[in-house]
Structure formats: structure tokens, C-alpha cells
Enzyme design. Structure first.
Site, PDB file in Angstrom:
ATOM      1  N   HIS A 155       0.839  -1.213   0.000  1.00 30.16           N
ATOM      2  CA  HIS A 155       0.000   0.000   0.000  1.00 30.16           C
ATOM      3  C   HIS A 155       0.870   1.257   0.000  1.00 30.16           C
ATOM      4  O   HIS A 155       0.446   2.304   0.491  1.00 30.16           O
ATOM      5  CB  HIS A 155      -0.949   0.048   1.206  1.00 30.16           C
ATOM      6  CG  HIS A 155      -1.757  -1.189   1.396  1.00 30.16           C
ATOM      7  ND1 HIS A 155      -3.059  -1.307   0.946  1.00 30.16           N
ATOM      8  CD2 HIS A 155      -1.454  -2.381   1.961  1.00 30.16           C
ATOM      9  CE1 HIS A 155      -3.518  -2.518   1.254  1.00 30.16           C
ATOM     10  NE2 HIS A 155      -2.554  -3.193   1.859  1.00 30.16           N
ATOM     11  N   LYS A 282      17.100  20.550 -11.457  1.00 22.95           N
ATOM     12  CA  LYS A 282      16.334  19.314 -11.711  1.00 22.95           C
ATOM     13  C   LYS A 282      17.129  18.231 -12.430  1.00 22.95           C
ATOM     14  O   LYS A 282      17.945  18.498 -13.292  1.00 22.95           O
ATOM     15  CB  LYS A 282      15.086  19.630 -12.549  1.00 22.95           C
ATOM     16  CG  LYS A 282      14.003  20.403 -11.837  1.00 22.95           C
ATOM     17  CD  LYS A 282      13.423  19.686 -10.629  1.00 22.95           C
ATOM     18  CE  LYS A 282      12.525  18.531 -11.012  1.00 22.95           C
ATOM     19  NZ  LYS A 282      11.319  18.979 -11.688  1.00 22.95           N
ATOM     20  N   GLU A 289       9.521   7.721 -16.862  1.00 22.57           N
ATOM     21  CA  GLU A 289       8.180   8.275 -17.062  1.00 22.57           C
ATOM     22  C   GLU A 289       7.627   7.883 -18.435  1.00 22.57           C
ATOM     23  O   GLU A 289       6.443   7.598 -18.589  1.00 22.57           O
ATOM     24  CB  GLU A 289       8.208   9.796 -16.908  1.00 22.57           C
ATOM     25  CG  GLU A 289       8.484  10.223 -15.478  1.00 22.57           C
ATOM     26  CD  GLU A 289       8.784  11.712 -15.378  1.00 22.57           C
ATOM     27  OE1 GLU A 289       8.018  12.412 -14.729  1.00 22.57           O
ATOM     28  OE2 GLU A 289       9.796  12.166 -15.950  1.00 22.57           O
TER      29      GLU A 289
END
Ligand code: ARG
Length: 456
Positions: A155, A282, A289
Site C-alpha cells: 500500500h 532538476k 516516465e
């Protein structure tokens, strides 16, 4: 050239012609079309339809066409409706009227199904190779990172400590099942439609068994009507691709999370991450992705094809022309993705101290319960006692292993000073020494078994 002009006196509307034409995508079947046509010419010769001179002439012409495809010298014409038309048109230019005999007893319906099956059977070999590339990268990581500790999740909540090697291998096995499924897709694709004609079977005494062998198929299709409509092999391939995509997406999602600052377990290599045009700090996991995103497209190819097939009557319908793009797209997607993921997996660096630090004592609550089971408490009761310990620690604002012995004993007098040994994550991991468990010994055995699949 149009293959069906005889019964028409007018011309097809130009936009309708463009809609109908499939050359834009089915030219990828050019080599398969030539191969299938050579085998068909030889079958016609054996059936006494072509003289041996005609067969030689046709096969020589087709071999020249193959050479033109190879050297990219083949010039397509505006009027080529599809790859089959283009090859036949060119054959006529090269050898003259004998070319008109090649299509005897054949239809583009059995031809296109044969071409696409041939294409897929070849593509599957390349796909298996890139699948193995990623599997090898995962196995190499599992081997080098085998003994590092990390929190395991359910979970997405911290659950129990595991070995990083175990986690890497958890992404190996789905790909192994994908590989086995891919073999099945290949086996199902190997049923030969050629000789089915348009729908009813060819009227010439062609030896379909010999044709099957010459084209590398495993059996001739048993029913001509079924053979021209059957796209199960396409559906199975696209399901395979969608499920493989899903497995890559799951790996990608884990990596994306674990390489975020919040987790800080993994660090992507520069070769496989990208920067931001605005934010100088970044380092983005674009590659992963894209794996996650492309899994959605792969699922779309499957559902699109299934929707196209649903509602068709039996036999050939032009709707079936829509089967090719999803096959090519799915194949290209995975051929592009899998080697990149393999490189990214190999190039990743780790922060073992962050992974270790994320294992908090509460994650050993199961082990606390298990230790009470060793003392004779039924597991349900032991679970309750351990749960109360978690609650007490939270109330007192300290980690579970910082409860004093007196505090533990208020929950159950069976607890003694050995309780603190329970909180060693290495021990917890070592206790899970079953087949498929996370204990180092079990993971080493698992790794051996993964390797044996890989190099088989
Ligand atoms: N381009 C067609 C396809 O891809 C070839 C078969 C055409 N058959 C026909 N009866 N019009 O499906």
C-alpha cells in the site's frame, strides 16, 4: 496499377483512394511479401500451374525486387494501393506478362495474413533479445546489490525489511513470464493462411504442407474462412505487448519514487536522465516516465484492435487492414524502450545508507508478534500485543524498540529482555528463508535460478 479494374468503368474518388490505400504503412511487409510470393510461385510450379521456365522467371524477378528493397532503390508509384500491388506491378515491369500468372489461386486476403504472420515471427526474435537485455541488467543489479537492506512496502506504506537483490529480482520474473508468453505468441502465429484464397481455399492443387515447411510455419491453417479472418495472433501479440508494458510501468514507477528526494534511495545516471529548461537543479527520470506513459499507449493498441475485430462477420473485411499499425507501433515502442531501460538500470547509483535509515523499528512489529508465537501465544493474540506496543510507542513518542522492558511487560508478561533482538532487520530478513523469501540464502538460490533462465 489497380488489381481489380475489370468490372469497373469509372475511377475511384481520389480521397476514397487515399483512404483505401495502405502502402503508407504496409510497405514494412515488403520482404515478407517477396518471400511469400517466391514460395507461392514454387508451389504453383509443383502444382503444374506454372512451367518451370515461368517459375524461374518470376522468382528471378522477385529476387531483383528484393534486391531493390535492400538497396532502397525500389520506387513506389502513386498508383500502388498496397505492398502486394506494388510488388506485382514491379514484377510486370521487370519480366512482362508472366508476372500476371503469380496471383493464380491466391488472394490478397491469404497473402496479407501470411505476410503479417511472417513479419511478426521475425519481429519476435528481436523483441526477445531486448527483453533479455533488460532481464540481464536486472540480474546483474541483483547480484551486485544482493545484500543491501531496504524497506519493503505494501500500500506504499513501510511494511517489512527486504534485500535490494530481492526487489530487483521481483522485476525480473514478470519479464520471464513475458518471454514465455512471447514464445506462445510466436507458436500461434505459425499457422499458414496461404492457400486459403479469398475465403474458400485455392482451386489449384497446391501442396500446402510443403508450402508450410518452405515458409517456416508449423502447420497449414485448417479452415480457409477462419484463416482469412483470424487475427488472434495479432490480439495475442498486442496483449503480450500491453502486459509487458504494464510490467515496465511498475518497474518505472518504483524507480521514479525511489529516486525522488523524499525516498532518496536511487540516483539516476546522467546518461539516462534529463534536466529542466527552467529549474537548474532538476534531474528528471524522463526515461522511466516514458516507460510508464507508453504502457498506456500499448494498452490502447490492444483495445483498439479488439474493438476493430468485434462485430466483424467471418472471413475477410477491409476493417482488418487496421491490424498492422498497432502491431508495428507496439513492436517499435518496445524495441525502443527495453534497451534504454536496461542501460538506465545498469547506470543507476545507490544510497544504501538512506535505504537502511528508512527501515524504522515499527517495521519489525511482525517479528515481535512472531517472537511471542515462539513462546506459545496464538498468532492472533500475539498480533494484538504487538499492535498495542506500536500504539504505546506512538503515544510515548518513541520508536518501538525504545520501549523499556517494564513498558513491554505491561502488555504481556511473557516478554523478556530478548525482545530487543527482534529489532535487528538483518535477523528479520534472515528468518524469511523459504523458497522465494528475502533471506540472503533464498535470494542467492533465486538469483541462480534467474540466471539459468537467462542463459537458456
Ligand atoms: N491492404 C489489404 C489489407 O491490409 C490487403 C488485403 C486486401 N483485400 C481485399 N479483399 N481488398 O488488409
Amino acid at each position: 496499377m489497380n488489381l481489380w479494374g475489370g468490372r469497373f468503368s469509372g475511377k475511384l474518388d481520389p480521397q476514397a483512394w487515399a483512404l483505401n490505400a495502405s502502402l503508407g504503412f504496409d510497405q514494412r511487409l515488403s520482404f515478407q511479401d517477396v518471400r511469400g510470393s517466391i514460395a507461392w510461385a514454387q508451389a504453383l510450379e509443383k502444382a503444374g500451374v506454372l512451367s518451370s521456365a515461368e517459375c524461374t522467371q518470376i522468382c528471378d524477378g522477385l529476387n531483383r525486387i528484393r534486391a531493390e528493397f535492400e538497396s532502397q532503390a525500389f520506387i513506389f508509384q502513386e498508383s500502388d494501393e498496397d505492398i502486394h500491388t506494388a510488388v506485382e506491378r514491379r514484377l510486370g515491369e521487370l519480366i512482362g506478362p508472366a508476372a500476371g500468372k503469380l496471383h493464380t489461386g491466391r488472394s490478397r486476403n491469404d497473402q496479407v495474413a501470411t505476410d503479417l504472420r511472417l513479419w511478426l515471427m521475425e519481429a519476435i526474435q528481436g523483441l526477445e533479445a531486448v527483453l533479455i537485455e533488460l532481464q540481464s541488467a536486472l540480474v546483474a543489479r541483483a547480484e551486485s546489490d544482493l545484500n543491501l537492506l531496504m524497506p519493503g512496502y505494501t500500500h506504499l506504506q513501510r511494511a517489512q525489511p527486504i534485500l535490494l537483490g530481492h526487489w530487483w529480482l521481483s522485476h525480473f520474473w514478470p519479464l520471464q513470464r513475458d518471454r514465455e508468453r512471447l514464445h506462445q505468441v510466436g507458436a500461434h502465429a505459425a499457422s499458414l493462411p496461404l492457400g486459403s484464397g479469398a475465403l474458400a481455399g485455392t482451386a489449384f492443387p497446391v501442396d500446402r504442407q510443403a508450402l508450410t515447411v518452405s515458409l517456416g510455419f508449423s502447420e497449414p491453417s485448417p479452415n480457409s474462412l477462419d484463416a482469412v479472418s483470424d487475427r488472434d495472433f495479432v490480439a495475442e501479440f498486442l496483449f503480450w505487448a500491453a502486459l509487458t508494458g504494464l510490467h515496465l510501468s511498475r518497474l518505472a514507477e518504483d524507480v521514479i519514487l525511489f529516486s525522488s528526494a523524499e525516498f532518496g534511495f536511487f540516483e539516476l545516471s546522467e546518461a539516462f536522465s534529463t534536466g529542466s529548461s527552467l529549474m537548474p537543479q532538476k534531474k528528471n527520470p524522463d526515461v522511466f516516465e516514458l516507460a510508464r506513459g507508453k504502457a498506456g499507449s500499448l494498452l490502447g493498441y490492444l483495445t483498439g484492435l479488439m474493438a476493430t475485430l468485434k462485430g466483424l462477420p467471418s472471413s475477410y473485411d477491409k476493417d482488418l487492414q487496421e491490424d498492422k499499425l498497432p502491431v508495428f507501433n507496439a513492436c517499435d515502442t518496445l524495441m525502443g524502450l527495453l534497451p534504454v531501460l536496461a542501460g538506465a538500470v545498469r547506470g543507476m547509483s545507490l544510497h544504501p545508507e538512506r535505504m537502511r535509515a528508512a527501515i524504522e523499528p515499527g517495521m519489525l512489529a511482525t517479528d515481535l508478534a512472531d517472537s511471542l508465537v515462539q513462546k506459545g501465544l496464538p498468532f492472533r493474540q500475539a498480533h494484538n500485543v504487538a499492535g498495542q506496543a506500536v500504539k504505546l510507542a506512538a503515544k510515548l513518542g518513541k520508536p518501538l524498540d525504545a520501549l523499556s522492558l517494564q513498558e513491554f511487560q505491561t502488555l504481556d508478561p511473557l516478554i523478556d529482555s530478548n525482545v530487543y533482538m527482534v529489532f535487528d532487520p538483518l535477523q528479520s530478513i534472515a528468518r524469511r528463508n523459504v523458497i522465494g523469501g528475502t533471506a540472503p540464502e533464498a535470494v542467492r538460490i533465486q538469483l541462480q535460478s534467474a540466471k539459468s533462465k537467462l542463459y537458456k
